[in-house]
Scaffold this motif. Structure first.
Motif, PDB file in Angstrom:
ATOM      1  N   ALA A   1      36.309  13.985  58.945  1.00  0.00           N
ATOM      2  CA  ALA A   1      37.858  13.767  58.192  1.00  0.00           C
ATOM      3  C   ALA A   1      38.818  14.142  57.787  1.00  0.00           C
ATOM      4  O   ALA A   1      39.871  14.147  58.481  1.00  0.00           O
TER       5      ALA A   1
ATOM      6  N   SER B   1      30.823  14.110  57.387  1.00  0.00           N
ATOM      7  CA  SER B   1      31.529  13.351  57.728  1.00  0.00           C
ATOM      8  C   SER B   1      33.155  13.887  57.197  1.00  0.00           C
ATOM      9  O   SER B   1      34.252  13.569  57.401  1.00  0.00           O
TER      10      SER B   1
ATOM     11  N   VAL C   1      33.707   7.904  57.132  1.00  0.00           N
ATOM     12  CA  VAL C   1      35.502   8.268  57.085  1.00  0.00           C
ATOM     13  C   VAL C   1      36.436   7.935  56.659  1.00  0.00           C
ATOM     14  O   VAL C   1      37.112   9.208  55.389  1.00  0.00           O
TER      15      VAL C   1
ATOM     16  N   TRP D   1      38.693   8.649  68.062  1.00  0.00           N
ATOM     17  CA  TRP D   1      39.667   7.887  67.311  1.00  0.00           C
ATOM     18  C   TRP D   1      40.036   7.710  68.195  1.00  0.00           C
ATOM     19  O   TRP D   1      41.028   8.551  69.770  1.00  0.00           O
TER      20      TRP D   1
END
Length: 490
Positions: free
Chosen positions: A371, A367, A399, A454
């Motif tokens: 991120a 993560s 995230v 995303w």
């Protein structure tokens, strides 16, 4: 705990859930009652809301419940018996392998231990004050997780065993405890009534309302019971088995536990008490599966499994010298060996462990690297730090807690699940949506980061900017973090 903490690449989803909910202290949340979040909020006000704090809180609740467990057994059976049971319980994988987890099961574990201790105390020292304390514990236990009703059922059956209706203090005390528990839970009950009973709806959708067919009920319940007794608790039985084997080699004769208090019937009553707390929770949950057709989640045993250890010890009491000094010494040796094996197994399951033995657990989702990449891309597109991350709670939360700006999470894009976000904020906030991308996604306004994708929220970009974003996202190559292989993916 430190070894597991350092080995994981992402916080457990339950720890992340608490950090997400912590953004607004409510009288309830869409999945569960509020006590774990309140407790975390109180400590976060002092130490800061960090992932590391959730690890410490998880360990404190787990070890606190085990300390109460040891204290209760010492009072009932003596120090050697209690130490032997504690060594075995510490090897149950829910506790040694997940000691850094902070969730509703872990918090409920402490209240279950308190309820067991109070129930035994009331057996020998009946008092209305004791029943008031039981009511407070019952109310707080229900505010931790509704599954605490299983512990209340055990307390109720023990009240029947004591023929509580014949004793004035027990006859008055039980309804008094119920009234106190309702008073403690009253604000949450009002919240439930004004929020469409969301946690009960979640429970019905995730487990209670499955209504499995009879063959599936039997098979599923058998799997749940086998996981409880022969998987999670198997290391505990290895420790007890080692202790018994060594004691027999040394010629130790089986004997009863040390009596911590005199009195007719004490030994028989204490034996029944331990058998009840050790086996009845499993039986009640199995009944839910067979009769109710509920889907039994394996982690439902977390708060009750430690009590299976003294129950098994009582069941085998006629064939084992549990209070022998040699038995306890052998248990220490078995404990060390079992813990070493469990640590080795955990290391092998790490992303850098032997090929073919890697774990696909969410704790090994990278993560922090994901991120960092999303932050670099999103800051450029949105013109500033991310305010809100929308998406499935586990993924969006994992995230969000790794981003420096610590954005809030819009769970499933629904405001009703996210009381820390107001509707008017979405008009100006910098929002991104994250989602899993297991395969080739159709062309659209998104960017892939390994197995995750995303895109800006609808309110984050104007329609013209959406068109520019779409063209740019199709022209740029996929940016995948280094080392994001199959073992790192959810």
């Amino acid at each position: 705990m430190t070894a597991y903490w350092m080995a994981t690449l992402s916080p457990p989803v339950d720890n992340v859930e608490q950090l997400v909910w912590l953004r607004s202290l409510e009288w309830g949340y869409f999945k569960h009652p509020p006590l774990p979040t309140w407790v975390l909020g109180a400590t976060a006000a002092i130490f800061g809301a960090t992932v590391e704090l959730t690890y410490v809180m998880g360990a404190l609740f787990t070890l606190g419940a085990l300390a109460l467990f040891w204290r209760q057994l010492r009072a009932m059976r003596g120090g050697r018996y209690a130490t032997l049971a504690l060594l075995a319980a510490l090897c149950i994988t829910f506790y040694c392998g997940r000691v850094y987890y902070y969730n509703h099961n872990v918090v409920m574990m402490l209240w279950v231990s308190l309820a067991a201790g109070l129930s035994w105390r009331l057996t020998w020292r009946p008092s209305l004050l004791g029943w008031v304390a039981m009511g407070v514990v019952a109310g707080l236990g229900m505010l931790a997780k509704y599954q605490f009703i299983v512990a209340l059922a055990v307390v109720g059956i023990w009240w029947l065993r004591l023929r509580g209706w014949r004793h004035l203090v027990h006859r008055v005390g039980a309804p008094l405890a119920a009234a106190v528990a309702l008073l403690v839970c009253a604000p949450h009950l009002h919240w439930l009534a004004t929020h469409d009973w969301m946690p009960l709806g979640y429970a019905n959708a995730s487990s209670l309302g499955h209504d499995l067919s009879l063959p599936h009920r039997l098979l599923h319940t058998a799997q749940f019971s086998a996981d409880w007794l022969l998987n999670r608790a198997l290391p505990a039985w290895l420790v007890l088995g080692c202790a018994v084997w060594w004691a027999r080699r040394q010629g130790e004769a089986p004997q009863r536990g040390e009596e911590a208090a005199p009195g007719a019937g004490y030994a028989q009553l204490s034996r029944q008490f331990l058998l009840l707390w050790g086996f009845l929770p499993l039986a009640l949950m199995a009944l839910m599966g067979v009769v109710g057709g509920a889907k039994l989640h394996l982690h439902w045993g977390t708060a009750f499994m430690l009590w299976s250890v003294p129950a098994v010890m009582e069941w085998l009491a006629a064939r084992a010298a549990w209070t022998s000094l040699r038995t306890v010494r052998a248990a220490w040796a078995g404990f060390a060996v079992v813990q070493a094996l469990l640590m080795a197994q955990s290391w092998m399951a790490l992303p850098r462990g032997p090929r073919g033995y890697k774990s696909d657990h969410t704790d090994y989702f990278p993560s922090e690297r994901v991120a960092d990449i999303i932050a670099r891309q999103a800051h450029a597109v949105l013109g500033g730090p991310i305010d809100i991350v929308s998406g499935q709670q586990a993924l969006a939360g994992a995230v969000a807690v790794r981003l420096a700006e610590r954005p809030r999470v819009l769970i499933l894009g629904e405001l009703k699940y996210s009381p820390w976000i107001q509707p008017e904020e979405l008009e100006t906030a910098r929002v991104i949506e994250v989602f899993s991308a297991p395969g080739k996604l159709p062309l659209g306004a998104y960017r892939a980061v390994g197995q995750l994708a995303w895109r800006p929220g609808v309110s984050a970009l104007s329609m013209r900017d959406q068109g520019d974003w779409l063209r740019a996202s199709q022209e740029e190559a996929v940016d995948e973090p280094e080392g994001l292989d199959a073992s790192d993916r959810r």
